[in-house]
Scaffold this active site. Structure first.
Site, PDB file in Angstrom:
ATOM      1  N   TYR A   1       0.832  -1.214   0.000  1.00 45.43           N
ATOM      2  CA  TYR A   1       0.000   0.000   0.000  1.00 45.43           C
ATOM      3  C   TYR A   1       0.869   1.268   0.000  1.00 45.43           C
ATOM      4  O   TYR A   1       0.373   2.370  -0.200  1.00 45.43           O
ATOM      5  CB  TYR A   1      -0.948   0.064   1.210  1.00 45.43           C
ATOM      6  CG  TYR A   1      -1.864  -1.124   1.414  1.00 45.43           C
ATOM      7  CD1 TYR A   1      -2.091  -2.048   0.396  1.00 45.43           C
ATOM      8  CD2 TYR A   1      -2.513  -1.322   2.626  1.00 45.43           C
ATOM      9  CE1 TYR A   1      -2.920  -3.145   0.598  1.00 45.43           C
ATOM     10  CE2 TYR A   1      -3.346  -2.409   2.833  1.00 45.43           C
ATOM     11  CZ  TYR A   1      -3.532  -3.325   1.811  1.00 45.43           C
ATOM     12  OH  TYR A   1      -4.351  -4.413   2.035  1.00 45.43           O
TER      13      TYR A   1
ATOM     14  N   HIS B   1       1.227 -11.735   2.649  1.00 43.37           N
ATOM     15  CA  HIS B   1       0.129 -11.073   1.919  1.00 43.37           C
ATOM     16  C   HIS B   1      -0.538 -12.009   0.908  1.00 43.37           C
ATOM     17  O   HIS B   1      -1.759 -12.042   0.787  1.00 43.37           O
ATOM     18  CB  HIS B   1       0.661  -9.825   1.199  1.00 43.37           C
ATOM     19  CG  HIS B   1      -0.393  -8.819   0.878  1.00 43.37           C
ATOM     20  ND1 HIS B   1      -0.193  -7.464   0.967  1.00 43.37           N
ATOM     21  CD2 HIS B   1      -1.685  -8.958   0.462  1.00 43.37           C
ATOM     22  CE1 HIS B   1      -1.299  -6.830   0.624  1.00 43.37           C
ATOM     23  NE2 HIS B   1      -2.220  -7.716   0.313  1.00 43.37           N
TER      24      HIS B   1
HETATM   25  N1  LIG Z   1      -5.268  -8.733   1.994  1.00 45.34           N
HETATM   26  C1  LIG Z   1      -5.539  -8.286   0.789  1.00 45.34           C
HETATM   27  O1  LIG Z   1      -5.090  -8.836  -0.225  1.00 45.34           O
HETATM   28  C2  LIG Z   1      -6.417  -7.075   0.632  1.00 45.34           C
HETATM   29  C3  LIG Z   1      -6.915  -6.730  -0.637  1.00 45.34           C
HETATM   30  C4  LIG Z   1      -7.751  -5.617  -0.719  1.00 45.34           C
HETATM   31  C5  LIG Z   1      -8.084  -4.886   0.422  1.00 45.34           C
HETATM   32  N2  LIG Z   1      -7.551  -5.237   1.636  1.00 45.34           N
HETATM   33  C6  LIG Z   1      -7.836  -4.465   2.869  1.00 45.34           C
HETATM   34  O2  LIG Z   1      -9.218  -4.256   3.015  1.00 45.34           O
HETATM   35  C7  LIG Z   1      -9.482  -2.853   3.141  1.00 45.34           C
HETATM   36  C8  LIG Z   1     -10.853  -2.519   2.600  1.00 45.34           C
HETATM   37  O3  LIG Z   1     -11.055  -2.947   1.278  1.00 45.34           O
HETATM   38  P1  LIG Z   1     -11.351  -1.944   0.068  1.00 45.34           P
HETATM   39  O4  LIG Z   1     -10.646  -0.662   0.306  1.00 45.34           O
HETATM   40  O5  LIG Z   1     -11.067  -2.707  -1.169  1.00 45.34           O
HETATM   41  O6  LIG Z   1     -12.936  -1.767   0.018  1.00 45.34           O
HETATM   42  P2  LIG Z   1     -14.175  -1.514   0.994  1.00 45.34           P
HETATM   43  O7  LIG Z   1     -13.782  -1.318   2.386  1.00 45.34           O
HETATM   44  O8  LIG Z   1     -15.148  -2.579   0.660  1.00 45.34           O
HETATM   45  O9  LIG Z   1     -14.756  -0.145   0.394  1.00 45.34           O
HETATM   46  C9  LIG Z   1     -14.079   1.056   0.495  1.00 45.34           C
HETATM   47  C10 LIG Z   1     -14.842   2.117  -0.309  1.00 45.34           C
HETATM   48  O10 LIG Z   1     -16.135   2.339   0.265  1.00 45.34           O
HETATM   49  C11 LIG Z   1     -16.258   3.718   0.651  1.00 45.34           C
HETATM   50  N3  LIG Z   1     -16.964   3.748   1.939  1.00 45.34           N
HETATM   51  C12 LIG Z   1     -16.488   3.342   3.143  1.00 45.34           C
HETATM   52  N4  LIG Z   1     -17.429   3.471   4.095  1.00 45.34           N
HETATM   53  C13 LIG Z   1     -18.522   3.985   3.493  1.00 45.34           C
HETATM   54  C14 LIG Z   1     -19.820   4.333   3.975  1.00 45.34           C
HETATM   55  N5  LIG Z   1     -20.172   4.178   5.262  1.00 45.34           N
HETATM   56  N6  LIG Z   1     -20.719   4.833   3.066  1.00 45.34           N
HETATM   57  C15 LIG Z   1     -20.364   4.981   1.771  1.00 45.34           C
HETATM   58  N7  LIG Z   1     -19.153   4.665   1.269  1.00 45.34           N
HETATM   59  C16 LIG Z   1     -18.244   4.158   2.118  1.00 45.34           C
HETATM   60  C17 LIG Z   1     -14.848   4.254   0.774  1.00 45.34           C
HETATM   61  O11 LIG Z   1     -14.875   5.634   0.487  1.00 45.34           O
HETATM   62  P3  LIG Z   1     -14.089   6.753   1.383  1.00 45.34           P
HETATM   63  O12 LIG Z   1     -12.651   6.343   1.422  1.00 45.34           O
HETATM   64  O13 LIG Z   1     -14.352   8.000   0.631  1.00 45.34           O
HETATM   65  O14 LIG Z   1     -14.681   6.764   2.758  1.00 45.34           O
HETATM   66  C18 LIG Z   1     -14.127   3.454  -0.310  1.00 45.34           C
HETATM   67  O15 LIG Z   1     -14.346   4.022  -1.591  1.00 45.34           O
HETATM   68  C19 LIG Z   1      -8.306  -2.220   2.415  1.00 45.34           C
HETATM   69  O16 LIG Z   1      -8.118  -0.880   2.781  1.00 45.34           O
HETATM   70  C20 LIG Z   1      -7.175  -3.110   2.858  1.00 45.34           C
HETATM   71  O17 LIG Z   1      -6.710  -2.743   4.147  1.00 45.34           O
HETATM   72  C21 LIG Z   1      -6.742  -6.330   1.757  1.00 45.34           C
END
Ligand SMILES: NC(=O)c1ccc[n+]([C@@H]2O[C@H](COP(=O)([O-])OP(=O)(O)OC[C@H]3O[C@@H](n4cnc5c(N)ncnc54)[C@H](OP(=O)(O)O)[C@@H]3O)[C@@H](O)[C@H]2O)c1
Length: 254
Positions: free
Chosen positions: A36, A94
């Site tokens: 990240y 990861h």
């Molecule tokens: N281990 C892995 O391989 C892996 C892969 C992918 C992700 N991850 C982890 O999982 C975390 C989350 O996944 P993600 O970032 O893919 O997606 P997510 O959490 O499913 O969605 C994030 C999106 O939703 C928006 N959002 C958040 N809360 C909201 C709400 N209450 N109402 C409306 N919109 C909302 C955010 O916007 P704003 O930012 O504008 O609030 C962002 O655009 C990552 O940050 C990472 O730490 C891990």
């Protein structure tokens, strides 16, 4: 290990004030990763916050180019330096790719654990078979598998495996990166409870035993809303209705 139901996914967060805001709002689990490229941002936000370091579960992940056995220790040390801490609480593999070798990598992780650079070891994006192979090569318990899990990508077999083997599933992308907002079944359940589709999706994820989640949010409004989603009690028929959604949207395939 005891993880709070809702932690903060930090992928894409490049401002330390968002981290400090999350801690102020009540988050106590911060999830970052080498890939990240924001470990220093997360570390800065944590240092700026009045919340004591020891109250926070800090997690990072070794990317595939830090997984060759000889790269594990220097890679972990580099992450600690960027985070500005002596140890993390949770250190993940990861993905089982690149330099990953079940025997050599896990032995190197055991050594990093013995050195005190991390409190716990864990894996991410592992199938049940990969988890078992990794664990059979490691005397330290692998306390979690961080996987994609949301209403549009339901991994029943993996959840069953986690329950049977007593490790925690850390559900990433619980909002499917926003894709869940337009799903009619989720919208209808949100209307019924006077809640948002985001809250419904998080509450459904948390309705599963052994599962915690790490939605990513940057504004205080979203941060607080996602934390409050813990309180939303879905009815059994709501959970069944979401279980029945058969769209397969995998955001992060192998
Ligand atoms: N281990 C892995 O391989 C892996 C892969 C992918 C992700 N991850 C982890 O999982 C975390 C989350 O996944 P993600 O970032 O893919 O997606 P997510 O959490 O499913 O969605 C994030 C999106 O939703 C928006 N959002 C958040 N809360 C909201 C709400 N209450 N109402 C409306 N919109 C909302 C955010 O916007 P704003 O930012 O504008 O609030 C962002 O655009 C990552 O940050 C990472 O730490 C891990």
């Amino acid at each position: 290990m005891d993880l709070p139901p809702v932690g903060l996914g930090t992928m894409g967060i490049d401002d330390p004030s968002a981290i400090a805001t999350a801690l102020d709002a009540g988050y106590r689990h911060l999830d970052t990763a080498q890939i990240y490229e924001n470990e220093s941002v997360v570390g800065e936000g944590l240092a700026d916050s009045p919340v004591p370091r020891e109250d926070v579960t800090l997690a990072t992940k070794l990317w595939v180019d830090s997984l060759a056995p000889e790269d594990v220790e220097p890679g972990t040390q580099a992450s600690l330096d960027r985070l500005g801490v002596d140890r993390v609480d949770l250190l993940y593999v990861h993905r089982p790719r690149g330099g990953y070798d079940p025997e050599g990598t896990m032995a190197a992780l055991e050594a990093v654990h013995a050195e005190g650079l991390t409190e716990h070891l864990a894996v991410s994006n592992f199938t049940p078979e990969q988890y078992e192979r990794a664990q059979s090569n490691c005397d330290v318990a692998l306390v979690a598998n961080q996987i994609e899990f949301h209403p549009l990508f339901q991994q029943a077999d993996l959840l069953e495996h986690a329950r049977a083997h007593e490790y925690t599933v850390v559900a990433y992308s619980p909002l499917a990166g926003g894709e869940v907002f337009d799903v009619p079944e989720i919208q209808a359940i949100a209307d019924k409870h006077d809640a948002s589709p985001a809250a419904v999706s998080i509450a459904w994820v948390l309705s599963h035993e052994n599962v915690v989640t790490i939605p990513k949010a940057s504004s205080r409004e979203h941060l607080e809303a996602n934390l409050a989603a813990r309180e939303l009690q879905l009815d059994p028929e709501d959970i069944e209705r979401i279980d029945g959604i058969e769209r397969e949207v995998e955001l992060f395939p192998e």
